[in-house]
Design an enzyme around this catalytic site. Structure first.
Site, PDB file in Angstrom:
ATOM      1  N   ARG A 168       0.824  -1.219   0.000  1.00  0.00           N
ATOM      2  CA  ARG A 168       0.000   0.000   0.000  1.00  0.00           C
ATOM      3  C   ARG A 168       0.858   1.269   0.000  1.00  0.00           C
ATOM      4  O   ARG A 168       0.529   2.264   0.632  1.00  0.00           O
ATOM      5  CB  ARG A 168      -0.944   0.018   1.210  1.00  0.00           C
ATOM      6  CG  ARG A 168      -1.933  -1.118   1.283  1.00  0.00           C
ATOM      7  CD  ARG A 168      -2.942  -1.065   0.145  1.00  0.00           C
ATOM      8  NE  ARG A 168      -3.932  -2.128   0.288  1.00  0.00           N
ATOM      9  CZ  ARG A 168      -3.792  -3.351  -0.206  1.00  0.00           C
ATOM     10  NH1 ARG A 168      -2.702  -3.660  -0.881  1.00  0.00           N
ATOM     11  NH2 ARG A 168      -4.715  -4.266  -0.037  1.00  0.00           N
ATOM     12  N   SER A 241     -11.487  -0.622   2.140  1.00  0.00           N
ATOM     13  CA  SER A 241     -10.731  -0.927   3.360  1.00  0.00           C
ATOM     14  C   SER A 241     -10.172   0.375   3.931  1.00  0.00           C
ATOM     15  O   SER A 241      -9.403   1.058   3.261  1.00  0.00           O
ATOM     16  CB  SER A 241      -9.588  -1.896   3.053  1.00  0.00           C
ATOM     17  OG  SER A 241     -10.100  -3.104   2.551  1.00  0.00           O
ATOM     18  N   GLU A 337      -5.860   3.970   5.436  1.00  0.00           N
ATOM     19  CA  GLU A 337      -5.463   3.981   4.030  1.00  0.00           C
ATOM     20  C   GLU A 337      -5.856   5.291   3.331  1.00  0.00           C
ATOM     21  O   GLU A 337      -4.998   5.905   2.691  1.00  0.00           O
ATOM     22  CB  GLU A 337      -6.109   2.791   3.294  1.00  0.00           C
ATOM     23  CG  GLU A 337      -5.311   1.506   3.399  1.00  0.00           C
ATOM     24  CD  GLU A 337      -5.708   0.496   2.342  1.00  0.00           C
ATOM     25  OE1 GLU A 337      -5.875   0.901   1.168  1.00  0.00           O
ATOM     26  OE2 GLU A 337      -5.854  -0.684   2.672  1.00  0.00           O
TER      27      GLU A 337
END
Length: 341
Positions: A168, A241, A337
């Site tokens: 990520r 998410s 995120e």
């Protein structure tokens, strides 16, 4: 040489352009359909002394307030075959292309992206946080990323190695954060279909299918799994998410497993252990629990959802509460995120 300047809209409502549907307006907003239009818009921004921000599909951003300056969105969506050899094809895909549409279309050229079906957003956003799902990361198929660096006004092409992809993460979240407009991504796709079935439910499905797995069937199964776990942003505002799966040392993972034997753990190539953030959040009591107009989803505790009437402050309050609860119970620090825009 004078380039055409696309229409620039003032005081533009961004609430429909972010999947959490947070209320915010851009001082100025425009879409560009070519490199020359982009250059014209950057010149205009310079003239007005506007900061420039880029918005993709709006699925990984938090609109904290009205946005000062010029917000740009790519309307470029072409796909071009650059070259091929015996085993692979290289495709240049414009940043404005919808990600899921590209995954579906990619199977005409090659393979490798099937597990990333139905992830919301645009092609241009995919390398920034190195999107991943079900055992595959987009970095596995990226050859290079091209665009313009705002501070230098230079067109640049970064190889996959120069992008410094990690879980990520990428250079676009560090040195080039806020300073790079992705205009195209070159993908390297394998000609032979070799599905990644390392994710448990996909492996079970594949076993039941026998030899009948084809790329389209895999895409459909990935979509079915995502739909069973994740709410549709068009129905329930969410940003997918919301927290990264935390990476911890082997020692810390062992200590936690002694206390919580059911804790899912995943060995990483660098020796660290990845924990399931959704499991930690559920154990901390936040699955399906509302805090004002926001909650962690009742089907997947990793997904923060709203009732459609939330502001950034509501998101912040729940985020902090979940982070504090998980840290207090497990000694693990969760990291969001989506990034403030």
């Amino acid at each position: 040489m004078n380039h055409p300047v696309p229409e620039v809209q003032q005081n533009y409502d961004l609430s429909a352009l972010n999947t959490l549907r947070l209320p915010a307006k851009a001082e100025a907003f425009a879409r560009f359909s070519s490199a020359s239009e982009l250059l014209s818009l950057l010149t205009l921004a310079q003239r007005h002394n506007w900061p420039v921000r880029v918005l993709g599909g709006g699925s990984n951003v938090l609109l904290a307030a009205d946005v000062h300056g010029l917000v740009l969105q790519s309307a470029m969506t072409s796909v071009r075959l650059l070259r091929e050899d015996v085993t692979h094809r290289w495709l240049a895909v414009d940043a404005g292309m919808n990600w899921h549409q590209w995954v579906q279309g990619s199977t005409e050229f090659g393979h490798g992206l099937e597990n990333l079906a139905l992830i919301p957003g645009s092609v241009g956003a995919s390398p920034i946080q190195n999107i991943g799902a079900y055992g595959v990361e987009v970095a596995d198929c990226i050859d290079s990323v091209s665009g313009i660096q705002l501070s230098s006004r230079q067109w640049r092409t970064l190889s996959a190695a120069e992008c410094r992809f990690a879980y990520r993460d990428s250079i676009f979240k560090h040195e080039l954060a806020g300073d790079f407009i992705v205009t195209r991504v070159v993908f390297r796709l394998g000609k032979i279909f070799q599905p990644d079935l390392s994710y448990g439910p996909l492996a079970s499905w594949a076993t039941a299918q026998g030899d009948a797995i084809c790329p389209q069937a895999l895409i459909e199964q990935v979509c079915a799994i995502r739909k069973s776990k994740l709410p549709d942003p068009s129905q329930i505002p969410n940003a997918g998410s919301f927290f990264k799966n935390p990476l911890v040392s082997v020692y810390q993972a062992q200590q936690l497993r002694e206390q919580y034997p059911a804790l899912p753990v995943y060995q990483q190539a660098d020796g660290r252990i990845k924990l399931a953030a959704g499991w930690l959040i559920e154990q901390a009591g936040w699955k399906g629990r509302w805090l004002g107009p926001v909650r962690m989803h009742d089907q997947q505790a990793l997904v923060l959802t709203t009732n459609g009437a939330a502001a950034y402050a509501d998101i912040e309050q729940l985020r902090n509460a979940v982070v504090d609860s998980v840290n207090e119970q497990f000694g693990v620090q969760l990291e969001p995120e989506p990034q403030p825009f």
